[in-house]
Design a protein around this motif. Structure first.
Motif, PDB file in Angstrom:
ATOM      1  N   GLY A 180       0.797  -1.220   0.000  1.00 56.51           N
ATOM      2  CA  GLY A 180       0.000   0.000   0.000  1.00 56.51           C
ATOM      3  C   GLY A 180       0.826   1.265   0.000  1.00 56.51           C
ATOM      4  N   GLY A 181       1.973   1.240  -0.674  1.00 59.06           N
ATOM      5  CA  GLY A 181       2.818   2.423  -0.751  1.00 59.06           C
ATOM      6  C   GLY A 181       3.753   2.609   0.419  1.00 59.06           C
ATOM      7  N   ASP A 182       3.635   1.770   1.445  1.00 63.77           N
ATOM      8  CA  ASP A 182       4.521   1.852   2.612  1.00 63.77           C
ATOM      9  C   ASP A 182       5.547   0.729   2.580  1.00 63.77           C
ATOM     10  OD1 ASP A 182       3.589   4.094   4.005  1.00 63.77           O
ATOM     11  OD2 ASP A 182       1.926   2.955   4.839  1.00 63.77           O
ATOM     12  N   PRO A 183       6.803   1.026   2.867  1.00 67.35           N
ATOM     13  CA  PRO A 183       7.781  -0.048   3.013  1.00 67.35           C
ATOM     14  C   PRO A 183       7.673  -0.673   4.408  1.00 67.35           C
ATOM     15  CG  PRO A 183       8.870   2.079   3.279  1.00 67.35           C
ATOM     16  CD  PRO A 183       7.410   2.360   2.991  1.00 67.35           C
ATOM     17  N   TRP A 184       7.393  -1.963   4.448  1.00 68.27           N
ATOM     18  CA  TRP A 184       7.356  -2.696   5.718  1.00 68.27           C
ATOM     19  C   TRP A 184       8.665  -3.473   5.838  1.00 68.27           C
ATOM     20  CZ3 TRP A 184       3.322  -2.961   9.409  1.00 68.27           C
ATOM     21  CH2 TRP A 184       2.181  -2.210   9.080  1.00 68.27           C
ATOM     22  N   ARG A 185       9.386  -3.231   6.907  1.00 65.85           N
ATOM     23  CA  ARG A 185      10.670  -3.885   7.138  1.00 65.85           C
ATOM     24  C   ARG A 185      10.453  -5.272   7.729  1.00 65.85           C
ATOM     25  NH1 ARG A 185      14.670  -1.734  11.851  1.00 65.85           N
ATOM     26  NH2 ARG A 185      16.091  -3.518  11.950  1.00 65.85           N
ATOM     27  N   VAL A 186      11.098  -6.261   7.160  1.00 58.31           N
ATOM     28  CA  VAL A 186      11.032  -7.620   7.689  1.00 58.31           C
ATOM     29  C   VAL A 186      12.040  -7.745   8.830  1.00 58.31           C
ATOM     30  CG1 VAL A 186      11.278 -10.069   7.171  1.00 58.31           C
ATOM     31  CG2 VAL A 186      10.357  -8.515   5.426  1.00 58.31           C
ATOM     32  N   MET A 187      11.543  -8.117   9.999  1.00 59.40           N
ATOM     33  CA  MET A 187      12.405  -8.346  11.163  1.00 59.40           C
ATOM     34  C   MET A 187      12.193  -9.793  11.598  1.00 59.40           C
ATOM     35  SD  MET A 187      11.936  -4.770  13.284  1.00 59.40           S
ATOM     36  CE  MET A 187      13.420  -5.069  14.261  1.00 59.40           C
ATOM     37  N   LEU A 199       6.784  -7.726  10.897  1.00 55.55           N
ATOM     38  CA  LEU A 199       6.755  -6.625   9.933  1.00 55.55           C
ATOM     39  C   LEU A 199       6.658  -5.295  10.677  1.00 55.55           C
ATOM     40  CD1 LEU A 199       4.205  -8.091   7.357  1.00 55.55           C
ATOM     41  CD2 LEU A 199       6.692  -8.087   7.162  1.00 55.55           C
ATOM     42  N   TYR A 200       7.530  -4.345  10.296  1.00 53.61           N
ATOM     43  CA  TYR A 200       7.545  -3.048  10.987  1.00 53.61           C
ATOM     44  C   TYR A 200       7.452  -1.918   9.972  1.00 53.61           C
ATOM     45  CZ  TYR A 200       9.261   1.023  13.527  1.00 53.61           C
ATOM     46  OH  TYR A 200       9.380   2.274  14.076  1.00 53.61           O
ATOM     47  N   SER A 201       6.509  -1.019  10.211  1.00 53.42           N
ATOM     48  CA  SER A 201       6.373   0.197   9.413  1.00 53.42           C
ATOM     49  C   SER A 201       6.795   1.386  10.265  1.00 53.42           C
ATOM     50  CB  SER A 201       4.928   0.385   8.942  1.00 53.42           C
ATOM     51  OG  SER A 201       4.759   1.677   8.371  1.00 53.42           O
ATOM     52  N   ALA A 202       7.913   2.004   9.911  1.00 59.06           N
ATOM     53  CA  ALA A 202       8.392   3.163  10.666  1.00 59.06           C
ATOM     54  C   ALA A 202       7.435   4.347  10.500  1.00 59.06           C
ATOM     55  CB  ALA A 202       9.802   3.537  10.204  1.00 59.06           C
ATOM     56  N   ARG A 203       6.912   4.534   9.300  1.00 59.41           N
ATOM     57  CA  ARG A 203       6.017   5.670   9.075  1.00 59.41           C
ATOM     58  C   ARG A 203       4.745   5.544   9.902  1.00 59.41           C
ATOM     59  NH1 ARG A 203       1.717   7.646   6.439  1.00 59.41           N
ATOM     60  NH2 ARG A 203       1.073   5.612   5.618  1.00 59.41           N
ATOM     61  N   ARG A 204       4.216   4.341   9.980  1.00 60.91           N
ATOM     62  CA  ARG A 204       2.977   4.110  10.730  1.00 60.91           C
ATOM     63  C   ARG A 204       3.230   3.881  12.222  1.00 60.91           C
ATOM     64  NH1 ARG A 204      -1.683   1.465   8.144  1.00 60.91           N
ATOM     65  NH2 ARG A 204      -1.746   2.020   5.953  1.00 60.91           N
ATOM     66  N   GLY A 205       4.456   3.522  12.579  1.00 62.87           N
ATOM     67  CA  GLY A 205       4.746   3.192  13.969  1.00 62.87           C
ATOM     68  C   GLY A 205       4.058   1.923  14.420  1.00 62.87           C
ATOM     69  N   GLU A 249       6.987   3.820  21.622  1.00 55.76           N
ATOM     70  CA  GLU A 249       5.575   4.110  21.352  1.00 55.76           C
ATOM     71  C   GLU A 249       5.006   3.281  20.209  1.00 55.76           C
ATOM     72  OE1 GLU A 249       8.119   7.194  19.136  1.00 55.76           O
ATOM     73  OE2 GLU A 249       8.119   6.180  21.086  1.00 55.76           O
ATOM     74  N   THR A 250       5.716   2.270  19.745  1.00 54.76           N
ATOM     75  CA  THR A 250       5.248   1.412  18.661  1.00 54.76           C
ATOM     76  C   THR A 250       3.941   0.707  19.037  1.00 54.76           C
ATOM     77  OG1 THR A 250       7.507   1.037  17.871  1.00 54.76           O
ATOM     78  CG2 THR A 250       5.843  -0.603  17.251  1.00 54.76           C
ATOM     79  N   LEU A 251       2.997   0.698  18.119  1.00 51.32           N
ATOM     80  CA  LEU A 251       1.772  -0.086  18.295  1.00 51.32           C
ATOM     81  C   LEU A 251       2.074  -1.517  17.873  1.00 51.32           C
ATOM     82  CD1 LEU A 251      -1.289  -0.440  18.808  1.00 51.32           C
ATOM     83  CD2 LEU A 251      -1.665   0.268  16.424  1.00 51.32           C
TER      84      LEU A 251
END
Length: 343
Positions: A180-187, A199-205, A249-251
């Protein structure tokens, strides 16, 4: 030890088959499980074209298929699943992945170790496998009737997992996966499973934590008959240290329980929990002790067959951690049972 209080922005879990939005374009689904841990959370992330990336698929049984039929005919009728991303190979996560991939002509997305292990486990029904499992639980010190019960199970994995696609798209630790246009980092998280994808999205937190960090229970960290000398607890604790580098503060969107804030507190509690169990293990091993004896000291309740196997695995993980650290040794008695004792 009491867990540190967490904050729950969505305190009510959705009913089966009823999607709940937890962030723009991110839906939470809850599916029932036929076991003591009675549910699993799945996540739908909206792609740019209006379709969905599904994270995990639910267990492969009739009840889950019925829920999916209702979702596909209802809320998802005009928004197809474009790809199925499976965090790890356990049946509650991969169970209906192949069925959904076929239904939507969607690719399966996994780490290589999880995909390969799933394919091998699903396919292998040789009698030697059951015999090796029986030998493992016999060496752990379980009574003969429990060993025979394990040996008679056969390939239970296949009963909860639909046929696995013959190809998959590989994701890797540290890689970026666009949704969806966001890069999700694989951890990658280890310990609970070999190469579980968080999966971590820095932009979305937002962190989709799979089974690596759960809000109420400690993820199962086990030694299994396929790798009896493994040290999964070291892998698990190392993976937790990596996740603790994420913002406080990550959700967190877990596979069991409900979404929460308090990632650092929860990781600290999990580390302290295992430190306590390692201390118990050291104390018990002041005299030669079996896996079954440590299991009884750790779990003060009646266990069904599945819970017993998890408990043996957990006890073995703590014993193997101390063996790897050089604090205790494993000896095999004349009866074929392993006994662990401090150096």
């Amino acid at each position: 030890m009491e867990p540190t209080p967490l904050t729950y922005p969505h305190p009510t879990a959705p009913e089966p088959g009823v999607p709940v939005e937890v962030a723009p374009g991110l839906l939470w689904l809850r599916f029932p499980l036929p076991m003591a841990l009675n549910h699993v959370n799945l996540w739908l992330l909206q792609d740019d074209d209006g379709g969905w990336t599904l994270v995990d698929a639910g267990i492969g049984n009739a009840a889950s298929r019925e829920i999916w039929d209702g979702l596909i005919a209802g809320p998802l009728a005009d928004k197809p699943i474009r790809r199925v991303l499976v965090t790890h190979m356990h049946p509650d996560h991969i169970g209906l992945a192949g069925w959904l991939c076929e239904r939507f002509t969607a690719p399966l997305v996994m780490t290589l170790a999880e995909y390969a292990t799933a394919r091998a486990t699903w396919s292998d029904d040789r009698p030697e496998v059951s015999a090796a499992h029986a030998a493992f639980y016999r060496a752990a010190g379980l009574p003969q009737e429990a060993v025979e019960m394990v040996e008679a199970r056969g390939n239970v994995y296949r009963r909860g997992v639909s046929p696995i696609p013959v190809a998959a798209h590989r994701i890797r630790d540290g890689g970026s996966f666009p949704i969806g246009g966001d890069p999700w980092r694989v951890m990658v998280g280890e310990g609970h499973s070999a190469e579980m994808a968080c999966l971590y999205s820095a932009r979305r937190g937002i962190l989709i934590s799979a089974d690596q960090v759960l809000p109420k229970i400690s993820p199962n960290v086990s030694v299994w008959p396929s790798e009896p000398e493994a040290d999964p607890l070291a892998d698990f604790l190392r993976s937790l240290s990596g996740l603790r580098q994420l913002p406080a503060e990550t959700l967190v969107l877990p596979s069991h329980g409900i979404p929460f804030f308090g990632l650092h507190q929860r990781i600290d509690w999990l580390a302290a929990h295992h430190a306590e169990r390692l201390a118990l293990t050291r104390e018990l091993c002041r005299k030669p002790s079996t896996v079954a004896e440590l299991m009884a000291a750790m779990f003060h309740r009646a266990l069904d067959r599945q819970q017993m196997m998890f408990a043996v695995g957990e006890a073995s993980a703590h014993l193997n951690r101390l063996v790897a650290a050089g604090e205790i040794v494993r000896e095999t008695g004349a009866d074929g049972v392993w006994r662990f004792v401090g150096r």
